[in-house]
Design a protein around this motif. Structure first.
Motif, short mmCIF file in Angstrom:
data_model
loop_
_atom_site.label_atom_id
_atom_site.label_comp_id
_atom_site.label_asym_id
_atom_site.label_seq_id
_atom_site.Cartn_x
_atom_site.Cartn_y
_atom_site.Cartn_z
N LYS A 126 0.83 -1.20 0.00
CA LYS A 126 0.00 0.00 0.00
C LYS A 126 0.87 1.26 0.00
CE LYS A 126 -4.08 -0.20 2.73
NZ LYS A 126 -4.39 -0.02 4.15
N GLU A 127 1.91 1.21 0.81
CA GLU A 127 2.75 2.39 1.00
C GLU A 127 3.78 2.57 -0.11
OE1 GLU A 127 2.19 4.34 3.72
OE2 GLU A 127 3.72 5.79 3.07
N TYR A 128 4.40 1.46 -0.53
CA TYR A 128 5.53 1.58 -1.45
C TYR A 128 5.35 0.84 -2.77
CZ TYR A 128 7.59 2.83 3.05
OH TYR A 128 7.83 3.39 4.27
N GLY A 129 4.18 0.20 -2.94
CA GLY A 129 3.96 -0.65 -4.11
C GLY A 129 4.14 0.06 -5.43
N ILE A 130 3.65 1.27 -5.50
CA ILE A 130 3.83 2.01 -6.75
C ILE A 130 4.88 3.09 -6.48
CG2 ILE A 130 2.65 3.37 -8.54
CD1 ILE A 130 0.03 2.11 -6.93
N THR A 131 6.06 2.83 -6.99
CA THR A 131 7.12 3.83 -6.78
C THR A 131 6.85 5.01 -7.71
OG1 THR A 131 8.43 2.35 -8.13
CG2 THR A 131 9.03 2.49 -5.84
N LYS A 132 6.92 6.19 -7.11
CA LYS A 132 6.49 7.38 -7.84
C LYS A 132 7.47 7.80 -8.92
CE LYS A 132 4.02 7.62 -3.90
NZ LYS A 132 4.50 7.01 -2.67
N ASN A 133 8.74 7.66 -8.65
CA ASN A 133 9.70 7.98 -9.72
C ASN A 133 10.87 7.00 -9.75
OD1 ASN A 133 11.95 9.01 -8.09
ND2 ASN A 133 10.47 10.59 -7.50
N GLU A 134 11.63 7.08 -10.82
CA GLU A 134 12.73 6.15 -11.09
C GLU A 134 13.76 6.05 -9.96
OE1 GLU A 134 14.01 4.62 -14.49
OE2 GLU A 134 11.88 4.19 -14.22
N ASN A 135 14.00 7.20 -9.30
CA ASN A 135 15.07 7.22 -8.30
C ASN A 135 14.65 6.67 -6.95
OD1 ASN A 135 16.59 8.54 -10.23
ND2 ASN A 135 15.79 10.53 -9.58
N GLU A 136 13.35 6.45 -6.80
CA GLU A 136 12.86 5.94 -5.53
C GLU A 136 13.03 4.42 -5.47
OE1 GLU A 136 8.82 6.78 -3.54
OE2 GLU A 136 9.28 8.48 -4.87
N SER A 137 13.43 3.92 -4.30
CA SER A 137 13.49 2.46 -4.17
C SER A 137 12.97 2.08 -2.79
CB SER A 137 14.93 1.97 -4.34
OG SER A 137 15.71 2.44 -3.28
N ALA A 138 12.46 0.87 -2.68
CA ALA A 138 11.94 0.42 -1.39
C ALA A 138 12.23 -1.06 -1.21
CB ALA A 138 10.44 0.67 -1.31
N GLU A 139 12.47 -1.44 0.04
CA GLU A 139 12.76 -2.84 0.35
C GLU A 139 11.97 -3.28 1.58
OE1 GLU A 139 16.81 -3.62 1.55
OE2 GLU A 139 16.46 -5.78 1.66
N LEU A 140 11.37 -4.46 1.47
CA LEU A 140 10.79 -5.12 2.64
C LEU A 140 11.54 -6.42 2.87
CD1 LEU A 140 8.64 -5.80 4.83
CD2 LEU A 140 7.23 -6.76 3.00
N ASN A 141 12.00 -6.61 4.09
CA ASN A 141 12.65 -7.87 4.43
C ASN A 141 12.04 -8.40 5.72
OD1 ASN A 141 14.92 -9.49 5.96
ND2 ASN A 141 15.50 -9.50 3.81
N ILE A 142 11.66 -9.69 5.72
CA ILE A 142 11.23 -10.32 6.97
C ILE A 142 12.13 -11.52 7.23
CG2 ILE A 142 9.36 -11.46 8.22
CD1 ILE A 142 7.35 -9.89 6.59
N ASP A 143 12.75 -11.49 8.38
CA ASP A 143 13.67 -12.55 8.78
C ASP A 143 13.09 -13.23 10.03
OD1 ASP A 143 15.94 -14.11 9.06
OD2 ASP A 143 17.11 -12.54 10.05
N TYR A 144 13.62 -14.39 10.39
CA TYR A 144 13.08 -15.10 11.54
C TYR A 144 14.19 -15.81 12.29
CZ TYR A 144 14.13 -19.16 8.87
OH TYR A 144 14.84 -20.10 8.18
N HIS A 145 13.94 -16.10 13.55
CA HIS A 145 14.79 -17.03 14.30
C HIS A 145 13.85 -18.03 14.94
CE1 HIS A 145 18.39 -14.72 13.71
NE2 HIS A 145 17.59 -13.66 13.78
N TYR A 146 14.33 -19.24 15.06
CA TYR A 146 13.44 -20.35 15.31
C TYR A 146 14.17 -21.31 16.23
CZ TYR A 146 10.35 -24.12 13.56
OH TYR A 146 9.45 -25.13 13.41
N ASN A 147 13.54 -21.63 17.35
CA ASN A 147 14.21 -22.49 18.29
C ASN A 147 13.20 -23.37 19.02
OD1 ASN A 147 15.95 -23.51 20.29
ND2 ASN A 147 17.15 -21.63 20.21
N ILE A 148 13.44 -24.66 19.02
CA ILE A 148 12.57 -25.57 19.77
C ILE A 148 13.33 -26.03 21.01
CG2 ILE A 148 11.26 -27.72 19.74
CD1 ILE A 148 11.09 -27.35 16.67
N VAL A 149 12.73 -25.84 22.18
CA VAL A 149 13.41 -26.20 23.42
C VAL A 149 12.66 -27.37 24.06
CG1 VAL A 149 14.12 -25.37 25.70
CG2 VAL A 149 14.16 -23.82 23.75
N SER A 150 13.41 -28.35 24.52
CA SER A 150 12.84 -29.54 25.17
C SER A 150 11.69 -30.14 24.36
CB SER A 150 12.37 -29.21 26.58
OG SER A 150 13.45 -28.78 27.35
#
Ligand code: ZN
Length: 436
Positions: free
Chosen positions: A72-96
């Motif tokens: 919604k916010e960055y999907g349509i980049t308004k001009n050529e010089n604009e750039s946007a990045e979304l990154n989702i990272d995770y950490h995952y741990n199972i205990v006992s």
């Protein structure tokens, strides 16, 4: 009488084994991956899928929400010089075996933002009791009161510029709702605070670690210090002869390993083929067995960053971190050290070139398997189009890629192609030069 006792013991042993197997099997270790590269907008999302539906639903809803807000916010980049990045990272741990601890980390950066947006979400789930846990399920109020001064001291030491004692006393009084974000391992309790929660936004995400053996836990069945990290060395299980004078191509798979990688390896073996897998460090940690299979099969592991951040946008220290973290994870889990690097989204700049000794490998045939849904169409971007020496880009994150490979390999084999790794391709090209 004795027989009955023995029978009873055997039975209860069997039941014990059965239950522990059952419990293990309930929790899958899968990672969902979504990578999109659309001109000036890139999206790199990885999040775990555990097979436990309340947990998976909660995580997926959060990821969907973040994704939709970003588009919604960055999907349509308004001009050529604009750039946007979304990154989702995770950490995952199972205990006992049954406490699942997951951290999601959102990162949004855009040329229209002064600073990237960072946010953390945590999930602690007890798969035996089938419920989410809060910190109040781990420790008593009394214990929290003892713990808070320790936490405050840790934070003051770790982030001297971010806090004053007064501030911390105010914001971290011993009330459970002040500590909504936490996870634990078999050694530590981890506490997290999002930007602007307890410190100025410029301090970023605040996190701190308290050893569990300093804490009186309410939960009794956490076995401390059982998750020792094992180191592995695996060897190629096959050998093949490459004729440097016959035509060859290097097929490459990015963004794995994942749940389809083993099928790809099987298909490769069937046609005497090897390939190069440009892996993400955070996925090698989850698909460790699969990573070892890659090496055993005779294929090559290359580095594709730790969590698919857009490498050309990183400062050199952060770029080096992304590469080195993955190098050491792959080394620990397989025994081999990658020699080749494929920068994320295929974008390279001077920071990347100057700060790595690894060979940077791009591609010249793109199957577009991340976009095209039909395996036949994907295959047709390769069959009849590739030439000797080409490097083909695919992704081991889609089932259709496995299907496409099953069409591609027999066809090209008939045409006389050999399927080699990128390092083998480079070697063969050197040999040819020497022969000239
Ligand atoms: Zn990628």
């Amino acid at each position: 009488m004795k027989k009955w006792v023995i029978l009873f013991i055997t039975l209860s042993l069997l039941i014990g084994i059965y239950f522990s197997i059952q419990r293990d099997q309930n929790i899958q270790k899968n990672v969902e991956t979504l990578i999109i590269h659309d001109k000036n907008m890139v999206i790199g999302i990885n999040y775990p899928k555990t097979g436990i539906s309340p947990l998976d639903t909660k995580i997926k809803n959060q990821v969907d929400q973040i994704y939709q807000d970003f588009i919604k916010e960055y999907g349509i980049t308004k001009n050529e010089n604009e750039s946007a990045e979304l990154n989702i990272d995770y950490h995952y741990n199972i205990v006992s075996v049954h406490y699942i601890n997951i951290v999601l980390e959102k990162f949004i950066s855009s040329s229209s933002l002064a600073h990237p947006i960072n946010e953390i979400y945590t999930y602690v789930y007890d798969s035996n009791d089938k419920r989410f846990l809060g910190l109040e399920d781990l420790i008593t109020q009394e214990e929290l009161e003892k713990l808070v001064p320790k936490i405050q001291k840790e934070l003051m030491d770790q982030y001297p510029e971010c806090f004053s004692v007064q501030q911390l006393n105010q914001k971290l009084s011993p009330i459970f709702k002040n500590f909504p974000l936490f996870t634990f391992t078999d050694e530590d309790l981890n506490l997290y605070f999002n930007p602007n929660e307890i410190a100025n936004g410029s301090c970023g995400i605040i996190d701190t670690t308290i050893p569990l053996d300093h804490i009186n836990l309410k939960i009794e069945d956490i076995e401390l210090g059982t998750n020792t990290t094992k180191e592995y060395t695996v060897l190629k299980e096959t050998s093949k002869v490459i004729d440097p004078h016959k035509k060859m191509i290097a097929i490459t798979f990015d963004d794995g390993p994942g749940r389809y990688t083993k099928d790809i390896l099987k298909t490769l073996t069937k046609y005497d083929a090897n390939a190069t897998f440009f892996v993400l460090g955070n996925k090698v940690e989850v698909y460790d067995e699969t990573a070892r299979e890659i090496v055993k099969q005779g294929s090559e592991i290359g580095n594709h960053s730790y969590n698919h951040k857009w490498l050309i946008k990183l400062k050199s220290d952060d770029f080096i971190d992304q590469v080195n973290q993955t190098q050491s994870i792959v080394k620990r889990i397989t025994g081999i050290t990658p020699k080749v690097l494929r920068p994320t989204y295929g974008s390279v700049n001077d920071t990347i070139r100057k700060n790595t000794n690894l060979d940077i490998v791009l591609w010249n045939v793109d199957t577009l398997d991340w976009k095209i849904k039909d395996p036949k169409q994907i295959a047709n971007r390769v069959i009849g189009k590739v030439e000797d020496g080409d490097i083909v880009l695919m992704h081991d994150t889609h089932k259709r890629t496995v299907e496409a490979l099953k069409i591609i390999l027999p066809e090209l084999k008939k045409e006389g192609f050999q399927f080699v790794t990128v390092s083998e391709l480079k070697e063969a090209q050197l040999l040819r030069k020497l022969d000239e």
